[in-house]
Design a protein around this motif. Structure first.
Motif, PDB file in Angstrom:
ATOM      1  N   THR A 130       0.859  -1.198  -0.056  1.00 59.31           N
ATOM      2  CA  THR A 130       0.047  -0.077   0.068  1.00 59.31           C
ATOM      3  C   THR A 130       0.684   1.297  -0.033  1.00 59.31           C
ATOM      4  O   THR A 130       1.906   1.041   0.307  1.00 59.31           O
ATOM      5  N   ASP A 226      -5.278  -7.441   4.264  1.00 54.78           N
ATOM      6  CA  ASP A 226      -5.421  -7.425   2.777  1.00 54.78           C
ATOM      7  C   ASP A 226      -5.513  -9.047   2.344  1.00 54.78           C
ATOM      8  O   ASP A 226      -5.759  -9.851   2.872  1.00 54.78           O
ATOM      9  N   LYS A 242      -7.932  -0.191   2.014  1.00 58.68           N
ATOM     10  CA  LYS A 242      -8.095   1.425   1.973  1.00 58.68           C
ATOM     11  C   LYS A 242      -7.836   2.198   3.133  1.00 58.68           C
ATOM     12  O   LYS A 242      -8.188   1.517   4.265  1.00 58.68           O
ATOM     13  N   GLU A 248     -13.150  -1.908   3.084  1.00 55.24           N
ATOM     14  CA  GLU A 248     -12.958  -1.584   1.417  1.00 55.24           C
ATOM     15  C   GLU A 248     -11.612  -1.578   1.119  1.00 55.24           C
ATOM     16  O   GLU A 248     -10.549  -1.324   1.914  1.00 55.24           O
ATOM     17  N   TYR A 249     -11.635  -1.820  -0.263  1.00 55.14           N
ATOM     18  CA  TYR A 249     -10.253  -2.327  -0.852  1.00 55.14           C
ATOM     19  C   TYR A 249     -10.023  -1.699  -2.192  1.00 55.14           C
ATOM     20  O   TYR A 249     -10.870  -1.360  -2.891  1.00 55.14           O
ATOM     21  N   THR A 250      -8.604  -1.913  -2.501  1.00 50.42           N
ATOM     22  CA  THR A 250      -8.259  -1.376  -3.863  1.00 50.42           C
ATOM     23  C   THR A 250      -7.534  -2.552  -4.599  1.00 50.42           C
ATOM     24  O   THR A 250      -6.652  -3.357  -3.828  1.00 50.42           O
ATOM     25  N   ALA A 252      -5.072  -4.217  -6.801  1.00 46.65           N
ATOM     26  CA  ALA A 252      -3.658  -3.932  -7.103  1.00 46.65           C
ATOM     27  C   ALA A 252      -2.851  -5.351  -7.536  1.00 46.65           C
ATOM     28  O   ALA A 252      -3.416  -6.457  -7.252  1.00 46.65           O
TER      29      ALA A 252
END
Length: 272
Positions: A130, A226, A242, A248-250, A252
């Protein structure tokens, strides 16, 4: 010189570390071209013995527990990982790379650990995938403490220097409560990273070290908050936590990067 990888896998009834070790052994052979030996207290859980050069059985006497996260969820489980201090005695190799079973090898950079004359190599700096997280405890063992070293990956040669280190490391582990008080670790559970960091500091006369060398390449990591969602050869895909957004997640991905995946539940789902 006889070179190889050593890993430790002790199943705790919930997480299949042995399965992770088998997956690691296939990646080690593919990217590093090296044999892998397994140290385990649960040899009956090995599905494919041919993946390992040697299987070294040990007795498990560990009663520690820790909180394991799987994203936003968590549970307390037995933590069986305090025999790493005996790597020197267990290893059948002249030069040994020790890896956590949750390290996913995606390149050959660690091969270069075997092409030098260094006695002991380890990472003091690993990189969070991150862009927003920073963990001071991964720089120093506490806010007034000594430099932090990652016991996740290290390489040693069977020589006098490494032997002295492991003698000191065993002394720290056997007297961990005392050293925890001296180094102001409070009531935190035993942690290999802290034991290694303390042993390095003591062996160097309580000064900053000048004999430990950095492992080749870089090691990246994701936390147990994660999720890893896919592994395709050297490409890994993640959902990363995030900032300030619970649950909530991004999305990648990485390519050709060695990654320490701390979410054991998520990793186990992927390597089925």
């Amino acid at each position: 010189m006889n070179n190889g990888v050593l890993c430790f896998a002790n199943n705790n009834g919930r997480i299949d570390y042995v399965k992770q070790a088998e997956f690691l052994a296939t990646r080690v052979k593919k990217y590093l071209g090296l044999p892998t030996s397994l140290v385990t207290s649960t040899p009956q859980d090995v599905h494919n013995k041919k993946l390992f050069d040697k299987i070294i059985e040990i007795q498990d006497k560990n009663k520690n527990t820790k909180r394991y996260y799987n994203g936003t969820e968590h549970e307390s489980l037995l933590f069986k990982n305090n025999d790493r201090c005996n790597s020197y005695a267990y290893s059948p190799y002249n030069k040994t790379l020790v890896l956590d079973t949750d390290v996913i090898i995606c390149n050959d950079s660690l091969k270069h650990a075997f092409t030098n004359n260094h006695s002991f190599q380890i990472y003091s700096n690993c990189v969070d995938l991150t862009t927003w997280r920073h963990h001071p405890e991964f720089d120093y063992i506490n806010d007034k403490g000594i430099e932090f070293y990652w016991a996740t990956a290290f390489c040693f040669t069977k020589d006098d220097v490494s032997e002295r280190f492991f003698v000191m490391l065993n002394h720290v582990v056997e007297n961990y409560k005392h050293f925890s008080n001296v180094y102001d670790l409070g009531t935190r559970n035993f942690r290999n990273d802290h034991a290694f960091s303390i042993a390095i500091h003591v062996l160097n006369g309580f000064l900053e070290n000048d004999w430990i060398k950095k492992l080749p390449g870089s090691l990246y990591y994701t936390l147990d908050r994660d999720h890893i969602t896919n592994i395709s050869n050297d490409k890994l895909t993640f959902l990363l936590q995030k900032e300030k957004c619970h649950g909530e997640y991004t999305l990648a991905s990485t390519k050709g990067m060695n990654v320490h995946v701390m979410n054991k539940f998520s990793l186990e789902e992927i390597i089925k």
